[in-house]
Design a protein around this motif. Sequence first.
Motif, mmCIF file in Angstrom:
data_model
loop_
_atom_site.group_PDB
_atom_site.id
_atom_site.type_symbol
_atom_site.label_atom_id
_atom_site.label_comp_id
_atom_site.label_asym_id
_atom_site.label_seq_id
_atom_site.Cartn_x
_atom_site.Cartn_y
_atom_site.Cartn_z
ATOM 1 N N SER A 1 1.076 -1.275 -0.069
ATOM 2 C CA SER A 1 0.189 0.230 0.037
ATOM 3 C C SER A 1 0.772 1.028 -0.405
ATOM 4 C CB SER A 1 -0.773 0.187 1.135
ATOM 5 O OG SER A 1 -1.774 -1.105 1.033
ATOM 6 N N LEU A 2 1.866 1.461 0.919
ATOM 7 C CA LEU A 2 3.077 2.339 0.778
ATOM 8 C C LEU A 2 3.656 2.058 -0.512
ATOM 9 C CD1 LEU A 2 4.137 1.603 4.920
ATOM 10 C CD2 LEU A 2 2.726 3.699 3.207
ATOM 11 N N HIS A 3 4.143 1.820 -0.705
ATOM 12 C CA HIS A 3 4.704 1.611 -2.279
ATOM 13 C C HIS A 3 3.653 2.597 -3.352
ATOM 14 C CE1 HIS A 3 8.702 -0.062 -2.626
ATOM 15 N NE2 HIS A 3 8.106 -0.773 -1.152
ATOM 16 N N ALA A 4 2.707 1.913 -3.410
ATOM 17 C CA ALA A 4 1.723 2.257 -4.880
ATOM 18 C C ALA A 4 1.345 4.261 -4.314
ATOM 19 C CB ALA A 4 0.028 1.067 -4.667
ATOM 20 N N VAL A 5 1.006 4.329 -3.356
ATOM 21 C CA VAL A 5 0.870 5.857 -2.719
ATOM 22 C C VAL A 5 2.056 6.344 -3.027
ATOM 23 C CG1 VAL A 5 0.458 6.823 -1.179
ATOM 24 C CG2 VAL A 5 -0.931 5.438 -0.893
ATOM 25 N N ALA A 6 3.375 6.049 -2.317
ATOM 26 C CA ALA A 6 4.325 7.230 -3.046
ATOM 27 C C ALA A 6 4.892 6.934 -4.234
ATOM 28 C CB ALA A 6 5.911 6.200 -1.770
ATOM 29 N N GLN A 7 4.351 5.677 -4.642
ATOM 30 C CA GLN A 7 4.844 6.097 -6.143
ATOM 31 C C GLN A 7 3.920 6.275 -7.232
ATOM 32 O OE1 GLN A 7 5.422 1.992 -7.882
ATOM 33 N NE2 GLN A 7 6.636 1.818 -5.919
ATOM 34 N N GLY A 8 2.430 7.528 -6.143
ATOM 35 C CA GLY A 8 1.456 7.525 -7.099
ATOM 36 C C GLY A 8 0.594 6.784 -7.795
ATOM 37 N N ILE A 9 1.189 5.980 -7.337
ATOM 38 C CA ILE A 9 -0.245 4.878 -8.645
ATOM 39 C C ILE A 9 -1.936 4.343 -8.120
ATOM 40 C CG2 ILE A 9 -0.428 2.203 -9.464
ATOM 41 C CD1 ILE A 9 2.599 2.183 -9.324
ATOM 42 N N LEU A 10 -1.894 4.981 -6.820
ATOM 43 C CA LEU A 10 -3.054 5.229 -6.075
ATOM 44 C C LEU A 10 -3.243 6.383 -5.340
ATOM 45 C CD1 LEU A 10 -4.149 1.075 -4.978
ATOM 46 C CD2 LEU A 10 -4.695 2.406 -7.189
ATOM 47 N N SER A 11 -4.198 6.820 -5.189
ATOM 48 C CA SER A 11 -4.371 7.875 -4.032
ATOM 49 C C SER A 11 -5.648 7.560 -3.490
ATOM 50 C CB SER A 11 -4.585 9.172 -4.776
ATOM 51 O OG SER A 11 -3.098 9.027 -5.666
ATOM 52 N N PRO A 12 -5.377 6.653 -2.162
ATOM 53 C CA PRO A 12 -6.543 6.660 -1.686
ATOM 54 C C PRO A 12 -6.827 7.733 -0.595
ATOM 55 C CG PRO A 12 -5.270 5.396 -0.673
ATOM 56 C CD PRO A 12 -5.092 5.926 -1.894
ATOM 57 N N GLN A 13 -8.240 8.259 0.072
ATOM 58 C CA GLN A 13 -8.903 9.473 1.268
ATOM 59 C C GLN A 13 -7.726 8.863 1.994
ATOM 60 O OE1 GLN A 13 -12.785 9.611 2.397
ATOM 61 N NE2 GLN A 13 -12.978 11.403 1.554
ATOM 62 N N ARG A 14 -7.682 7.267 2.314
ATOM 63 C CA ARG A 14 -7.662 7.327 4.095
ATOM 64 C C ARG A 14 -6.253 6.335 4.026
ATOM 65 N NH1 ARG A 14 -12.364 7.233 7.476
ATOM 66 N NH2 ARG A 14 -12.963 6.328 5.411
ATOM 67 N N LEU A 15 -5.709 5.934 4.438
ATOM 68 C CA LEU A 15 -4.513 4.502 4.655
ATOM 69 C C LEU A 15 -4.161 3.941 6.020
ATOM 70 C CD1 LEU A 15 -2.996 3.440 2.042
ATOM 71 C CD2 LEU A 15 -0.720 5.197 3.281
ATOM 72 N N ASP B 1 12.609 4.185 -0.748
ATOM 73 C CA ASP B 1 13.738 5.077 -0.015
ATOM 74 C C ASP B 1 12.794 6.127 1.101
ATOM 75 O OD1 ASP B 1 14.921 7.016 0.102
ATOM 76 O OD2 ASP B 1 15.675 7.760 -1.278
ATOM 77 N N LEU B 2 12.897 6.032 2.321
ATOM 78 C CA LEU B 2 12.297 6.614 3.249
ATOM 79 C C LEU B 2 11.993 8.288 2.731
ATOM 80 C CD1 LEU B 2 13.515 4.695 6.238
ATOM 81 C CD2 LEU B 2 12.291 4.242 4.972
ATOM 82 N N ALA B 3 12.486 8.627 1.850
ATOM 83 C CA ALA B 3 12.156 9.965 2.035
ATOM 84 C C ALA B 3 10.559 10.347 1.314
ATOM 85 C CB ALA B 3 13.705 10.390 1.161
ATOM 86 N N ASP B 4 10.382 8.619 0.233
ATOM 87 C CA ASP B 4 9.732 9.261 -0.458
ATOM 88 C C ASP B 4 8.541 8.923 0.039
ATOM 89 O OD1 ASP B 4 11.080 8.979 -2.482
ATOM 90 O OD2 ASP B 4 11.189 6.633 -2.965
ATOM 91 N N LEU B 5 8.475 8.954 1.574
ATOM 92 C CA LEU B 5 7.322 8.771 2.531
ATOM 93 C C LEU B 5 6.699 10.056 2.585
ATOM 94 C CD1 LEU B 5 8.613 6.105 5.463
ATOM 95 C CD2 LEU B 5 6.429 5.751 3.952
ATOM 96 N N GLN B 6 7.474 11.134 2.156
ATOM 97 C CA GLN B 6 6.790 12.045 2.583
ATOM 98 C C GLN B 6 5.408 12.292 1.392
ATOM 99 O OE1 GLN B 6 7.312 15.155 4.887
ATOM 100 N NE2 GLN B 6 8.440 13.057 6.280
ATOM 101 N N ARG B 7 5.213 11.668 0.743
ATOM 102 C CA ARG B 7 4.763 11.331 -0.771
ATOM 103 C C ARG B 7 2.836 10.866 -0.180
ATOM 104 N NH1 ARG B 7 8.675 9.451 -5.120
ATOM 105 N NH2 ARG B 7 9.950 11.039 -5.411
ATOM 106 N N VAL B 8 3.679 10.376 1.016
ATOM 107 C CA VAL B 8 2.302 9.901 1.098
ATOM 108 C C VAL B 8 1.742 10.574 2.222
ATOM 109 C CG1 VAL B 8 1.680 7.608 3.032
ATOM 110 C CG2 VAL B 8 3.254 7.928 1.491
ATOM 111 N N ALA B 9 0.419 12.010 1.788
ATOM 112 C CA ALA B 9 0.379 12.719 3.071
ATOM 113 C C ALA B 9 -1.551 12.299 3.014
ATOM 114 C CB ALA B 9 0.423 13.878 1.443
ATOM 115 N N MET B 10 -1.995 11.473 2.875
ATOM 116 C CA MET B 10 -3.107 11.341 3.417
ATOM 117 C C MET B 10 -3.228 10.861 4.626
ATOM 118 S SD MET B 10 -2.007 8.845 1.599
ATOM 119 C CE MET B 10 -2.650 9.491 0.182
#
Length: 263
Positions: free
Chosen positions: A120-134, A198-207
Amino acid sequence: MKTEHFASFDGTNLALHRVGSGTPFILLHGLFSSAQMNWIKWGHAEAIAAAGYEVLMLDFRVHGDSEAPHDPEKYPENVLVRDVAALVDHLALVDHLALVDHLALGDYVLGGFSLGARTSLHAVAQGILSPQRLVVGGMGTAGLGEWSKRSAHFLRVIDEFESIPRGDPAYFSMQFLKSQGVDRVAARLLLQTLPDMDLADLQRVAMPTLVVCGDEDRDNGSAQELADLLPDATYAEVPGTHMSSVTKPELGRAIAEWLAQTA
């Protein structure tokens, strides 16, 4: 409970289990487990459904009721992320308009336990999925940034499957794979598709994100540290180790309560 099958992006046959009605919640299981073992057997799916959700539980390839191909071409990097994206496409094609609208607007919840959380985290961090909540269960920073070390443990279990002695740290993992009837040829191929993050990519997980972990679970490193790295995370502990926390009602209850609080 309803079970159906669909073809993923490469034609691999995958199983989907559904329960409840309401806002879609795509819920993913852990490594070498299944929707039945992680979410259905212990009542978590019913608890979440009772909170007003349609719980959509995928069996990953090589797991549960899904196909376990032996063709190496069926295992590109991050194949499980692609399977989850294929599930979203499948739902948009076959379901009623309300669910299509939910998916199109990102008005759905995505989450999982262990491998499911990682995917789930990979999918969101890569911009492949954009759920409302995680929802991220049973996962810490080491399970993301140092996955190659975790993977090496399971590769050893597969390669030495018949010779691991009782008392060896890998013995319990071997017994679990045996109990789940895991296809070891397919499992070995799958393990090699999962890259470190890359743990820096977690900043893209904004929901808004729930990070929930057993109070004795250190299998994937620090879940608290993971929550601290996410922009909008709530951390919750439930009783148990990595293996036992999914068998206790507190896990499903914690997820349902957080969903109610953030609706």
